[in-house]
Scaffold this active site. Structure first.
Site, PDB file in Angstrom:
ATOM      1  N   ASN A 184       0.355  -1.319  -0.106  1.00 24.75           N
ATOM      2  CA  ASN A 184      -0.068  -0.039  -0.133  1.00 24.75           C
ATOM      3  C   ASN A 184       0.671   1.531  -0.135  1.00 24.75           C
ATOM      4  OD1 ASN A 184       0.040  -1.121   2.768  1.00 24.75           O
ATOM      5  ND2 ASN A 184      -0.974   0.546   3.548  1.00 24.75           N
ATOM      6  N   ASP A 185       0.493   2.191   0.813  1.00 25.88           N
ATOM      7  CA  ASP A 185       1.358   3.558   0.734  1.00 25.88           C
ATOM      8  C   ASP A 185       3.222   3.532   0.325  1.00 25.88           C
ATOM      9  OD1 ASP A 185      -1.099   3.667   2.160  1.00 25.88           O
ATOM     10  OD2 ASP A 185      -0.027   4.502   4.295  1.00 25.88           O
ATOM     11  N   GLN A 201       4.624   0.032   2.183  1.00 21.53           N
ATOM     12  CA  GLN A 201       3.757  -0.670   2.102  1.00 21.53           C
ATOM     13  C   GLN A 201       3.553  -2.044   2.232  1.00 21.53           C
ATOM     14  OE1 GLN A 201       2.014   0.496   6.384  1.00 21.53           O
ATOM     15  NE2 GLN A 201       4.059   1.329   5.765  1.00 21.53           N
ATOM     16  N   TRP A 209      -4.220  -7.291   3.153  1.00 26.47           N
ATOM     17  CA  TRP A 209      -3.718  -6.598   3.853  1.00 26.47           C
ATOM     18  C   TRP A 209      -3.433  -7.081   4.829  1.00 26.47           C
ATOM     19  CZ3 TRP A 209      -3.816  -3.641   8.322  1.00 26.47           C
ATOM     20  CH2 TRP A 209      -3.594  -2.632   8.609  1.00 26.47           C
ATOM     21  N   TRP A 245       3.992   1.227  10.016  1.00 24.58           N
ATOM     22  CA  TRP A 245       3.062   1.904   9.061  1.00 24.58           C
ATOM     23  C   TRP A 245       4.235   3.253   8.774  1.00 24.58           C
ATOM     24  CZ3 TRP A 245      -2.138   1.587  11.947  1.00 24.58           C
ATOM     25  CH2 TRP A 245      -2.427   0.221  12.202  1.00 24.58           C
ATOM     26  N   ARG A 309      -1.004   9.849  13.424  1.00 27.79           N
ATOM     27  CA  ARG A 309      -0.254   8.966  12.614  1.00 27.79           C
ATOM     28  C   ARG A 309       0.248   9.907  11.159  1.00 27.79           C
ATOM     29  NH1 ARG A 309      -5.014   6.074  12.194  1.00 27.79           N
ATOM     30  NH2 ARG A 309      -6.265   6.187  10.227  1.00 27.79           N
ATOM     31  N   ASP A 310       1.309   9.001  10.908  1.00 26.53           N
ATOM     32  CA  ASP A 310       2.133   9.300   9.786  1.00 26.53           C
ATOM     33  C   ASP A 310       2.378  10.793   9.347  1.00 26.53           C
ATOM     34  OD1 ASP A 310       0.305   6.995   8.761  1.00 26.53           O
ATOM     35  OD2 ASP A 310      -0.885   8.363   7.706  1.00 26.53           O
ATOM     36  N   ASP A 397      -9.231  10.020   5.019  1.00 28.19           N
ATOM     37  CA  ASP A 397      -9.507   7.974   5.397  1.00 28.19           C
ATOM     38  C   ASP A 397     -11.508   7.433   5.276  1.00 28.19           C
ATOM     39  OD1 ASP A 397      -9.069   5.387   6.992  1.00 28.19           O
ATOM     40  OD2 ASP A 397      -9.915   6.405   8.859  1.00 28.19           O
TER      41      ASP A 397
HETATM   42  N1  DQQ Z   1      -1.571   3.565   5.986  1.00 35.62           N
HETATM   43  C1  DQQ Z   1      -0.840   3.105   6.902  1.00 35.62           C
HETATM   44  C2  DQQ Z   1      -1.278   4.394   7.941  1.00 35.62           C
HETATM   45  C3  DQQ Z   1      -1.378   5.359   7.335  1.00 35.62           C
HETATM   46  C4  DQQ Z   1      -2.294   4.125   5.997  1.00 35.62           C
HETATM   47  C5  DQQ Z   1      -1.105   1.915   7.365  1.00 35.62           C
HETATM   48  C6  DQQ Z   1      -2.856   4.968   5.106  1.00 35.62           C
HETATM   49  O1  DQQ Z   1      -0.265   4.796   8.531  1.00 35.62           O
HETATM   50  O2  DQQ Z   1      -1.932   6.399   8.255  1.00 35.62           O
HETATM   51  O3  DQQ Z   1      -0.820   0.766   6.299  1.00 35.62           O
HETATM   52  O4  DQQ Z   1      -2.887   4.329   3.596  1.00 35.62           O
END
Ligand code: DQQ
Length: 714
Positions: A184-185, A201, A209, A245, A309-310, A397
């Site tokens: 993913n990200d 990710q 996932w 993450w 997060r992030d 989100d």
């Molecule tokens: N994906 C990560 C998070 C983020 C989210 C987890 C966004 O840190 O907020 O895989 O897709």
């Protein structure tokens, strides 16, 4: 050719010796995983294809099958030769009824299947019924955005009989993707010591996932030819036990590299953590060290422990301190906190929020970066002052779209303010009107440009991802600049290095496209193609068209097949010769009563596939067209992904499509004009694209190197 599942031998198969000769059983761990996957799959009609207990191991994904144990006349899985993944095992297992202990097979390969099933059911606290089964939520309960494809949740339609050929074709030729499994990200992109790095990710355990997400890693000199590197960080500490993450990289002026990332802890608390390269003189930066005193930051008071997060790339203030911002929410208000640090180990929260927008929910993967006004040069993240605007981006989100807005960052008040509050971040402009999420930009000091990467999820079901053995792509890396003409939007464009993949160009110059016509553009195959098109619409017809109050949107106005006075018109890609399947990328011009014109840029996937277990939503948005500009689009087709850029990248649409006939040499391109009144003059250039070297996709147009052909149109 069969789909190649890459499976280490350690993937849970155990050789078992018996008195009557050798046979094969799955170990208990494998059985548990397979059974939980099969419970998730049992509602769907994929199963009948595989259910005949007398069938051999061959099936749509397994033509070629396992070999026959000649001595015992019994078929056994040959991990070395067949090399199938967990997904393959699941299907094989289902196909020969391994879990049922029914006696249909003299030696079931999961000997405690019923016990495992019962344990799983009670663990979930519910009896699973095939009728009301929905995929296990992958994300929200863990406090992170939903990852499974909910557009197709609980699908009960007959599942399409996907074949090897079709699924193999879906793998891309020039988009970044790992060799297998779930991605993913994009995380921590940067240019360092001659190499571009991309982290991502990644679930090393399968194509969905998971709860042990790690940072995959690859490096490249040109963002075209990638070297896959060992995983950079795994979930091995209490503070990231539930997943390493998303996060960002900061290259400090003295050459140090800082990674900040969110760890989901053993109790699902979101902590921010520091990591750095073990060996800065290694240009590939293969080994990473986690700071021994991690975590460096926990959720601030009043914020839920899983709403924090992030961390972003850091920017330097005029006082020489570093700042980062981190996404969060308070009730329904999305917001971003700012922290200040001198050493990346201890931090101080700054009062207030960088910005907050009511009703937007959790902000993931926030980005804040400067863009130049009056120049197309990219700017280092720490640039501020005259001639600079700041772009803020949030990944929502709630709807899983990336929104940006242009504004001003005031270092003294630590606040970012949008230029136009009616198109504030999260309620206005999107980077992309298709599938594009959790994006991240970085400053490329090598070529003085800002580059954007975005995660492009699948639009099919998890079941099919399991069959394919992989899920998700990264978008093409895109340069980002402020649109100097409008100054109200960004321009996104594939990095120039992508052009080096172009092969011999076919040019179709000034074709007249009458109302209601479709014109084939003869190319050998356009499964991998870069297409640039310009359209001039008949001016007299435009002027003669009466205005109307009727609102047009791509999604609600009937798609490419709908006839209108001034559109739709554009290109059909991934279209078979009879156009039973086609994906249209088109414009539609609507005229208001006051005579003003509004142009929409759309991608219509409603006829993109005969399969009914894929999402075929129509995408689109308004695109600014300025006085004197021709309508133009660029479309990059790469098997199951189509990236569209209108008016130099003012509006972008990325789609995932899964044709079943319009594949390989039957992936063709057509011009079309469904306007009833206006004819067009269209000029189109089509370059077949060679594959990047990481994706050993067989259909790469002869593996020619760029030197063989400069790809130029005569
Ligand atoms: N994906 C990560 C998070 C983020 C989210 C987890 C966004 O840190 O907020 O895989 O897709």
């Amino acid at each position: 050719m069969m789909v190649k599942f890459m499976l280490e031998d350690a993937y849970f198969i155990k050789r078992h010796e018996r008195g009557d000769g050798e046979s094969w059983v799955f170990n208990e761990e494998t059985c548990l995983k397979l059974i939980s996957l099969s419970m998730a799959s049992e509602a769907n009609t994929l199963l009948p294809q595989f259910q005949d207990p007398t069938s051999s191991l061959s099936g749509p994904l397994l033509d070629g099958g396992g070999d026959i144990d000649r001595q015992h006349g019994r078929r056994r899985p040959n991990v070395k030769e067949i090399s199938i993944g967990l997904s393959g095992l699941l299907i094989v297992a289902i196909s020969i009824g391994l879990f049922a202990d029914t006696g249909r097979h003299e030696k079931p390969l999961c000997r405690h299947a019923d016990a495992h099933r019962a344990a799983l059911r009670s663990r979930r606290g519910q009896a699973m019924s095939p009728v009301d089964w929905k995929p296990v939520s992958r994300g929200k309960p863990q406090g992170v955005s939903e990852k499974s494809n909910h557009a197709l949740a609980g699908i009960r339609n007959p599942i399409f009989p996907w074949t090897n050929n079709m699924l193999t074709w879906q793998r891309t030729g020039f988009h970044f993707q790992p060799e297998k499994n779930w991605m993913n990200d994009p995380n921590g992109p940067m240019f360092y010591n001659g190499y571009y790095h991309i982290f991502y990710q990644y679930n090393p355990d399968g194509p969905i996932w998971g709860d042990k997400i790690v940072w995959g890693h690859a490096a490249s000199k040109d963002m075209v030819e990638w070297i896959h590197l060992p995983v950079a960080m795994v979930a091995d500490h209490w503070y990231d036990e539930n997943g390493v993450w998303s996060g960002s990289a900061t290259v400090l002026p003295d050459g140090q590299v800082i990674l900040l990332y969110t760890g989901s802890s053993n109790e699902s608390v979101q902590f921010q953590n520091l990591a750095y390269p073990a060996n800065l003189s290694d240009p590939l930066l293969i080994d990473w060290v986690k700071y021994p005193n991690n975590p460096v930051l926990g959720p601030p008071p009043g914020i839920k422990s899983n709403d924090f997060r992030d961390p972003t790339t850091a920017w330097k203030t005029s006082a020489g301190k570093w700042r980062i911002t981190i996404g969060s929410k308070a009730h329904r208000t999305g917001l971003a906190f700012v922290y200040e640090t001198e050493d990346f180990k201890s931090y101080q929260i700054l009062s207030g929020a960088l910005h907050a927008v009511h009703g937007t929910g959790m902000w993931e993967c926030v980005d804040l970066f400067p863009v130049a006004v009056g120049s197309e040069d990219g700017l280092d993240s720490s640039t501020n002052g005259g001639g600079v605007k700041h772009v803020m981006k949030v990944s929502l989100d709630d709807d899983r779209h990336d929104y940006y807005a242009i504004g001003t960052y005031n270092e003294a008040t630590n606040a970012w303010v949008p230029d136009d509050p009616t198109i504030d971040v999260g309620i206005g402009i999107r980077y992309d009107y298709g599938k594009f999420y959790a994006s991240k930009s970085f400053y490329d000091q090598n070529k003085k440009r800002r580059i954007l990467w975005g995660w492009v999820p699948e639009s099919d079901t998890e079941n099919v991802d399991i069959m394919k053995g992989w899920a998700s792509l990264q978008s093409l890396p895109r340069t980002l600049v402020l649109d100097q003409k409008t100054r109200t939007n960004l321009l996104q464009w594939p990095v120039e290095e992508i052009d080096s993949l172009r092969l011999d160009c076919k040019e179709f110059n000034r074709l007249r496209v009458e109302p209601g016509s479709v014109i084939p553009l003869a190319v050998k195959s356009a499964s991998q193609a870069d297409i640039v098109a310009e359209f001039e619409i008949d001016k007299a017809a435009m002027e003669a068209t009466p205005g109307s109050d009727q609102e047009f949107t791509c999604a609600s106005s009937g798609g490419a097949a709908q006839l209108g006075t001034l559109g739709p018109f554009g290109l059909l890609v991934l279209a078979d010769h009879r156009r039973i399947e086609q994906t249209s990328v088109h414009f539609y011009i609507s005229k208001a009563r006051d005579g003003s014109l509004k142009t929409s840029f759309c991608t219509d996937r409603s006829r993109s596939s005969k399969a009914d277990d894929v999402d075929k939503q129509i995408y689109g948005a308004f695109v600014p067209v300025l006085e004197g500009e021709k309508l133009s689009m660029r479309i990059l087709v790469d098997h199951s992904i189509v990236e569209g850029f209108a008016q130099g990248g003012r509006t972008c649409i990325t789609s995932r499509v899964y044709p079943t006939r319009a594949i390989y040499d039957d992936a063709q391109v057509f011009l079309f004009n469904n306007a009833t009144e206006a004819s067009l003059v269209a000029s189109v250039k089509i370059w077949p694209m060679r594959s990047m070297s990481i994706n050993s996709n067989t259909e790469d147009h002869g593996n020619r190197s760029p030197q063989d052909d400069d790809g130029s149109c005569i």
